[in-house]
Design an enzyme around this catalytic site. Structure first.
Site, PDB file in Angstrom:
ATOM      1  N   ALA A   2     -12.626  57.596 -28.913  1.00  0.00           N
ATOM      2  CA  ALA A   2     -12.402  56.681 -27.907  1.00  0.00           C
ATOM      3  C   ALA A   2     -12.052  55.071 -28.055  1.00  0.00           C
ATOM      4  O   ALA A   2     -12.887  54.272 -28.710  1.00  0.00           O
ATOM      5  CB  ALA A   2     -13.009  57.145 -26.631  1.00  0.00           C
ATOM      6  N   ASP A   3     -11.119  54.822 -26.697  1.00  0.00           N
ATOM      7  CA  ASP A   3     -10.929  53.694 -26.392  1.00  0.00           C
ATOM      8  C   ASP A   3     -10.905  53.083 -25.788  1.00  0.00           C
ATOM      9  O   ASP A   3     -12.329  53.391 -24.971  1.00  0.00           O
ATOM     10  CB  ASP A   3      -9.157  53.263 -26.675  1.00  0.00           C
ATOM     11  CG  ASP A   3      -8.564  53.258 -25.710  1.00  0.00           C
ATOM     12  OD1 ASP A   3      -9.490  54.458 -24.569  1.00  0.00           O
ATOM     13  OD2 ASP A   3      -7.804  54.536 -25.866  1.00  0.00           O
ATOM     14  N   SER A   4     -11.544  51.707 -25.782  1.00  0.00           N
ATOM     15  CA  SER A   4     -12.150  51.210 -24.625  1.00  0.00           C
ATOM     16  C   SER A   4     -12.044  52.003 -22.468  1.00  0.00           C
ATOM     17  O   SER A   4     -12.921  52.218 -21.601  1.00  0.00           O
ATOM     18  CB  SER A   4     -12.326  49.772 -23.710  1.00  0.00           C
ATOM     19  OG  SER A   4     -10.661  49.143 -23.893  1.00  0.00           O
ATOM     20  N   LEU A   5     -10.357  52.182 -22.898  1.00  0.00           N
ATOM     21  CA  LEU A   5     -10.146  53.321 -21.309  1.00  0.00           C
ATOM     22  C   LEU A   5     -10.755  54.585 -21.562  1.00  0.00           C
ATOM     23  O   LEU A   5     -11.366  54.920 -20.086  1.00  0.00           O
ATOM     24  CB  LEU A   5      -8.631  53.104 -21.624  1.00  0.00           C
ATOM     25  CG  LEU A   5      -7.729  53.673 -19.947  1.00  0.00           C
ATOM     26  CD1 LEU A   5      -8.469  51.866 -18.654  1.00  0.00           C
ATOM     27  CD2 LEU A   5      -6.431  53.372 -20.195  1.00  0.00           C
ATOM     28  N   ASP A   6     -11.335  55.571 -22.503  1.00  0.00           N
ATOM     29  CA  ASP A   6     -11.245  56.164 -22.379  1.00  0.00           C
ATOM     30  C   ASP A   6     -13.311  56.791 -22.314  1.00  0.00           C
ATOM     31  O   ASP A   6     -13.601  57.469 -21.549  1.00  0.00           O
ATOM     32  CB  ASP A   6     -11.349  57.036 -24.090  1.00  0.00           C
ATOM     33  CG  ASP A   6     -10.245  57.183 -24.107  1.00  0.00           C
ATOM     34  OD1 ASP A   6      -9.580  58.228 -23.912  1.00  0.00           O
ATOM     35  OD2 ASP A   6     -10.109  57.206 -25.713  1.00  0.00           O
TER      36      ASP A   6
END
Lengths: 79, 244
Positions: free
Chosen positions: A35-39
């Site tokens: 996951a990235d921060s937006l996820d």
């Protein structure tokens, strides 16, 4: 496994497009599930919607693994 | 090319000259349009022209209005693909004489409301992995203008905001862009006297004031699938008045 755990894992699978087998309780959203921060923001919003709970930013920051999410939601529901 | 068939667009400030023309252009390209503004009757007159249009009046100085507006559009059309932050107003005055309220009122409607609208709209866009957020700024947001410290600050703010959102949302297929009009013939610029207009004209290489349609065309392009690789950009549409 609790209903909450089931539902949390299902949301994670759907949102991150990962295999169900990878979504273990200890799995970290960012380190293990890609996951990235937006996820992670999207996941928190999805949990809020699915469980009808509010997850404030300071609590959301501490939710880094699948287990963290399950524990937080169950605590909220019990309260 | 540039078809918006099947898309849903929300245009704020659709009661104004530029906003109405943007709504017409998006509708012409096939989008379903939601028209927002403060004057309901004006919106209804415009909606009568645009088949299937939703009239959604809102007072954007109310902090709760932006989220409610997005919700209303999503409830009516099932989604929101294109947000056009067009609403804005001026309260000019030299800084020496500018009251705090003249500053804060303009910032609230021209900058804070667009942020709140974008924040509300991005949720559905992120889920669907597609979206367009387009804000109408102004040439003065880049060049400045005496008597418009508040308005210029708000419009410059839109540019900075859009560049930040563009970076946050690019991975979700959402583009965030700005259109910066120069001097457009609208009731707002009609208020200038002839001498002011003549002086303006000397500074516009194309030799005419802009039309609302000049702005609407840029918005229609940025709304389209074809503009999918354009993000964080500011499109100056100003007849050459400022080549930046």
């Amino acid at each position: 496994m609790s209903d909450t755990a089931d539902k949390v894992k299902k949301i994670v699978v759907e949102h991150l497009g990962v295999e169900e087998a990878k979504v273990t309780s200890e799995a970290s959203f960012i380190d293990d599930l890609g996951a990235d921060s937006l996820d992670t923001v999207e996941l928190v919003m999805a949990f809020e919607e699915a469980f009808g709970v509010e997850i404030p930013d300071d609590a959301a920051e501490k939710i880094t693994t699948v287990k963290d999410a399950i524990d937080y939601i169950e605590a909220q529901k019990a309260a | 090319m540039f078809s918006l068939e099947g898309k849903v667009a929300l245009v704020t400030g659709a009661t104004g000259g530029i906003g109405a023309e943007i709504a017409r252009a998006l509708h012409r390209q096939g989008a379903k349009v939601a028209l927002s503004g403060t004057r309901k009757e004006v919106l209804e007159t415009l909606a009568a022209e645009l088949e299937g249009a939703l009239v959604a009046p809102a007072n954007l100085s109310d902090p709760a209005a932006p989220a409610a507006l997005v919700e209303q559009v999503e409830a009516a059309f099932g989604k929101l693909d294109i947000l056009v932050n067009n609403a804005g107003f001026t309260r000019d005055g030299l800084a020496m004489r500018m009251a705090d309220k003249d500053w804060s009122d303009v910032l609230e409607v021209d900058l804070t409301a667009p942020f709140r609208l974008a924040r509300a709209a991005m949720r559905g866009m992120m889920k669907r992995r597609t979206g367009r957020i387009i804000s109408i700024a102004s040439i003065v947001g880049v060049t400045g203008n005496p008597g418009q410290a508040n308005y210029a600050a708000a419009k410059a703010g839109l540019i900075g905001m859009s560049k930040s959102l563009a970076q946050e949302l690019a991975s979700r297929g959402i583009t965030v862009n700005v259109v910066a009009p120069g001097f457009i013939a609208t009731p707002m610029t009609d208020a200038l006297n002839d001498q002011q207009k003549a002086r303006l004209m000397e500074r516009i290489p194309m030799g005419r004031m802009g039309e609302a349609a000049d702005i609407a065309a840029a918005v229609a392009y940025l709304s389209s699938d074809e503009a999918g690789w354009v993000t964080g950009a500011t499109h100056h549409v100003n007849g050459g008045m400022a080549m930046i």
